[in-house]
Motif scaffolding. Structure first.
Motif, PDB file in Angstrom:
ATOM      1  N   ALA A 125      26.107  -1.934  -6.318  1.00 60.14           N
ATOM      2  CA  ALA A 125      26.128  -2.048  -4.861  1.00 60.14           C
ATOM      3  C   ALA A 125      26.987  -0.950  -4.244  1.00 60.14           C
ATOM      4  O   ALA A 125      26.613  -0.332  -3.237  1.00 60.14           O
ATOM      5  N   ALA A 126      28.144  -0.676  -4.856  1.00 56.38           N
ATOM      6  CA  ALA A 126      29.037   0.346  -4.315  1.00 56.38           C
ATOM      7  C   ALA A 126      28.435   1.740  -4.415  1.00 56.38           C
ATOM      8  O   ALA A 126      28.732   2.616  -3.598  1.00 56.38           O
ATOM      9  N   ALA A 127      27.571   1.962  -5.404  1.00 54.17           N
ATOM     10  CA  ALA A 127      26.969   3.279  -5.616  1.00 54.17           C
ATOM     11  C   ALA A 127      25.699   3.476  -4.789  1.00 54.17           C
ATOM     12  O   ALA A 127      25.148   4.583  -4.784  1.00 54.17           O
ATOM     13  N   SER A 128      25.233   2.429  -4.093  1.00 53.20           N
ATOM     14  CA  SER A 128      23.955   2.454  -3.396  1.00 53.20           C
ATOM     15  C   SER A 128      24.139   2.406  -1.882  1.00 53.20           C
ATOM     16  O   SER A 128      25.196   2.023  -1.377  1.00 53.20           O
ATOM     17  N   THR A 138      22.484   2.982 -14.850  1.00 57.16           N
ATOM     18  CA  THR A 138      21.841   2.734 -13.564  1.00 57.16           C
ATOM     19  C   THR A 138      22.774   3.129 -12.421  1.00 57.16           C
ATOM     20  O   THR A 138      22.340   3.707 -11.416  1.00 57.16           O
ATOM     21  N   ILE A 139      24.049   2.820 -12.564  1.00 59.31           N
ATOM     22  CA  ILE A 139      25.032   3.215 -11.550  1.00 59.31           C
ATOM     23  C   ILE A 139      25.113   4.741 -11.463  1.00 59.31           C
ATOM     24  O   ILE A 139      25.146   5.316 -10.362  1.00 59.31           O
ATOM     25  N   ALA A 140      25.117   5.398 -12.604  1.00 56.85           N
ATOM     26  CA  ALA A 140      25.155   6.861 -12.613  1.00 56.85           C
ATOM     27  C   ALA A 140      23.918   7.442 -11.933  1.00 56.85           C
ATOM     28  O   ALA A 140      23.994   8.465 -11.236  1.00 56.85           O
ATOM     29  N   TYR A 167       0.810  -1.209   0.000  1.00 52.85           N
ATOM     30  CA  TYR A 167       0.000   0.000   0.000  1.00 52.85           C
ATOM     31  C   TYR A 167       0.853   1.273   0.000  1.00 52.85           C
ATOM     32  O   TYR A 167       0.442   2.306   0.534  1.00 52.85           O
ATOM     33  N   LEU A 168       2.031   1.213  -0.593  1.00 52.21           N
ATOM     34  CA  LEU A 168       2.865   2.395  -0.742  1.00 52.21           C
ATOM     35  C   LEU A 168       2.741   2.932  -2.165  1.00 52.21           C
ATOM     36  O   LEU A 168       2.502   2.181  -3.106  1.00 52.21           O
ATOM     37  N   HIS A 169       2.926   4.226  -2.319  1.00 55.40           N
ATOM     38  CA  HIS A 169       2.956   4.821  -3.653  1.00 55.40           C
ATOM     39  C   HIS A 169       4.300   4.465  -4.282  1.00 55.40           C
ATOM     40  O   HIS A 169       5.353   4.896  -3.802  1.00 55.40           O
ATOM     41  N   ALA A 170       4.273   3.699  -5.335  1.00 55.71           N
ATOM     42  CA  ALA A 170       5.499   3.282  -6.006  1.00 55.71           C
ATOM     43  C   ALA A 170       5.387   3.630  -7.485  1.00 55.71           C
ATOM     44  O   ALA A 170       4.449   3.209  -8.165  1.00 55.71           O
ATOM     45  N   MET A 171       6.338   4.400  -7.977  1.00 58.40           N
ATOM     46  CA  MET A 171       6.347   4.843  -9.363  1.00 58.40           C
ATOM     47  C   MET A 171       7.397   4.042 -10.128  1.00 58.40           C
ATOM     48  O   MET A 171       8.587   4.120  -9.830  1.00 58.40           O
ATOM     49  N   GLY A 172       6.960   3.221 -11.089  1.00 56.57           N
ATOM     50  CA  GLY A 172       7.868   2.442 -11.901  1.00 56.57           C
ATOM     51  C   GLY A 172       8.223   3.194 -13.173  1.00 56.57           C
ATOM     52  O   GLY A 172       7.326   3.535 -13.954  1.00 56.57           O
ATOM     53  N   LEU A 173       9.504   3.460 -13.382  1.00 58.87           N
ATOM     54  CA  LEU A 173       9.927   4.268 -14.520  1.00 58.87           C
ATOM     55  C   LEU A 173      11.224   3.734 -15.114  1.00 58.87           C
ATOM     56  O   LEU A 173      12.103   3.246 -14.394  1.00 58.87           O
ATOM     57  N   SER A 174      11.367   3.870 -16.415  1.00 62.20           N
ATOM     58  CA  SER A 174      12.670   3.751 -17.039  1.00 62.20           C
ATOM     59  C   SER A 174      13.533   4.890 -16.504  1.00 62.20           C
ATOM     60  O   SER A 174      13.051   6.012 -16.305  1.00 62.20           O
ATOM     61  N   TYR A 175      14.832   4.631 -16.298  1.00 62.72           N
ATOM     62  CA  TYR A 175      15.636   5.735 -15.769  1.00 62.72           C
ATOM     63  C   TYR A 175      15.768   6.865 -16.787  1.00 62.72           C
ATOM     64  O   TYR A 175      15.986   8.018 -16.423  1.00 62.72           O
ATOM     65  N   ARG A 204      23.577   9.943  -8.696  1.00 63.17           N
ATOM     66  CA  ARG A 204      22.812  11.196  -8.727  1.00 63.17           C
ATOM     67  C   ARG A 204      21.787  11.243  -7.592  1.00 63.17           C
ATOM     68  O   ARG A 204      21.595  12.291  -6.966  1.00 63.17           O
ATOM     69  N   VAL A 205      21.138  10.111  -7.327  1.00 63.45           N
ATOM     70  CA  VAL A 205      20.150  10.053  -6.246  1.00 63.45           C
ATOM     71  C   VAL A 205      20.816  10.383  -4.912  1.00 63.45           C
ATOM     72  O   VAL A 205      20.323  11.194  -4.119  1.00 63.45           O
TER      73      VAL A 205
END
Length: 347
Positions: free
Chosen positions: A294-297, A270-272, A231-239, A276-277
């Motif tokens: 993993a290292a970027a997250s 995806t790593i980039a 029940y969470l708002h989840a937005m699925g998007l291409s990066y 940015r996030v």
């Protein structure tokens, strides 16, 4: 705590995939014969099956040289428009094979000149009976409302379809999938990242889920599961779409959950995105993507040790475990989300 039905069915996926591959790989010649002379693949689906269709579309376009498109069933059922579908292979995907809209749209496609394939877990269902070739998956009964083993066996059927369409990929990659998923379940549940990501999502109201290319369908499916079971708002998007504006919603209250295969041309992007996030002081969680992602997250669940073209069959599995654990953490029964039924009928 009592094991949920959803968790039990996640664990049944290796066996379900072995049965499905044993049943469907011998159908490759039938698919090749039916597809001879076709130039385009039209995927007809809703819900989780529609997310599987996104994977099928990318497989068709990147591995078989055929244009793949997603159907709008209302063109057939509401607008009743007649199109020229000669040279089209119409592939209808439905877990039950009983969703009337999907059956009607496949019949419409046949009437418009398309060759037809069904992907369903429902042997003897109306959808299976309507198609020229029926790829009946061997998931067994699925009792939890959120699709797990029926989804991954649909992906397996679409990988077999790609072989029938002439994809130049090793069949042994597919045969490795069940054992890899069995190992992946154990690794994901033992990972310190699983409880960390659960806690990171338990205190927010929304999350952005992103992937690209062959992993895009996985991002959409994971977002759907978070919405329906947690029940969470989840937005699925291409990066790529995320970077065109919606990236603004990612902040210290809205983390990003990024999915990627361990190789392939979209991994670097995806790593980039993870960089940015985190640069925006938001949290970045990952599923798959190897050591680079993993290292970027902030925290990362392991992904499958599979080549990109079959990685989505395993990539969704840590996400399923995350959703099941998060639902229970939030006090939600993951087996029976409110307002949902196993078979959904639309007009």
């Amino acid at each position: 705590m009592t094991t949920s039905r959803m968790r039990a069915e996640i664990g049944e996926q290796p066996a379900a995939l072995r049965r499905t591959l044993d049943a469907l790989l011998p159908r490759v010649p039938d698919l090749a014969a039916l597809a001879r002379g076709t130039r385009q693949v039209l995927f007809i689906a809703r819900g989780s099956s529609d997310n599987a269709a996104v994977y099928g579309r990318y497989l068709a376009e990147t591995r078989t040289g055929r244009l793949g498109t997603l159907a709008a069933p209302s063109v057939a059922t509401a607008y009743r428009t007649r199109l020229d579908l000669s040279g089209v292979l119409a592939v209808a995907i439905s877990q039950s094979g009983k969703t009337e809209e999907i059956v009607q749209t496949l019949d419409w496609a046949a009437d418009c000149g398309a060759s037809t394939v069904a992907v369903t877990n429902g042997a003897g269902s109306p959808l299976a009976e309507s198609a020229q070739v029926a790829l009946v998956t061997e998931a067994g009964d699925e009792l939890a409302v959120p699709a797990t083993k029926t989804y991954t066996t649909q992906l397996a059927a679409l990988a077999v379809l790609a072989l029938g369409l002439g994809a130049d990929v090793p069949r042994d990659d597919l045969r490795r999938v069940p054992d890899e998923i069995a190992d992946l379940i154990a690794r994901a549940e033992e990972s310190a990242a699983l409880p960390e990501i659960v806690e990171g999502l338990a205190g927010v109201q929304g999350v952005v889920v992103s992937g690209r290319g062959l992993a895009f369908g996985t991002a959409l499916e994971l977002a759907l599961k978070i919405k329906e079971a947690c029940y969470l708002h989840a937005m699925g998007l291409s990066y790529a779409d995320l970077l065109h504006g919606p990236i603004a919603v990612v902040d210290d209250r809205t983390p990003a959950l990024l999915v990627a295969a361990g190789d392939g041309p979209t991994l670097a992007g995806t790593i980039a995105l993870a960089d940015r996030v985190r640069g925006a002081r938001a949290r970045a969680f990952a599923v798959g993507g190897g050591t680079g992602l993993a290292a970027a997250s902030d925290a990362a669940l392991p992904g499958p040790d599979l080549p990109e073209w079959v990685a989505p069959l395993g990539l969704i599995v840590p996400g399923q475990l995350l959703v099941e654990r998060l639902a229970r953490r939030l006090g939600v029964d993951p087996d029976v989300p409110r307002g949902l039924n196993k078979v959904t009928q639309t007009d």
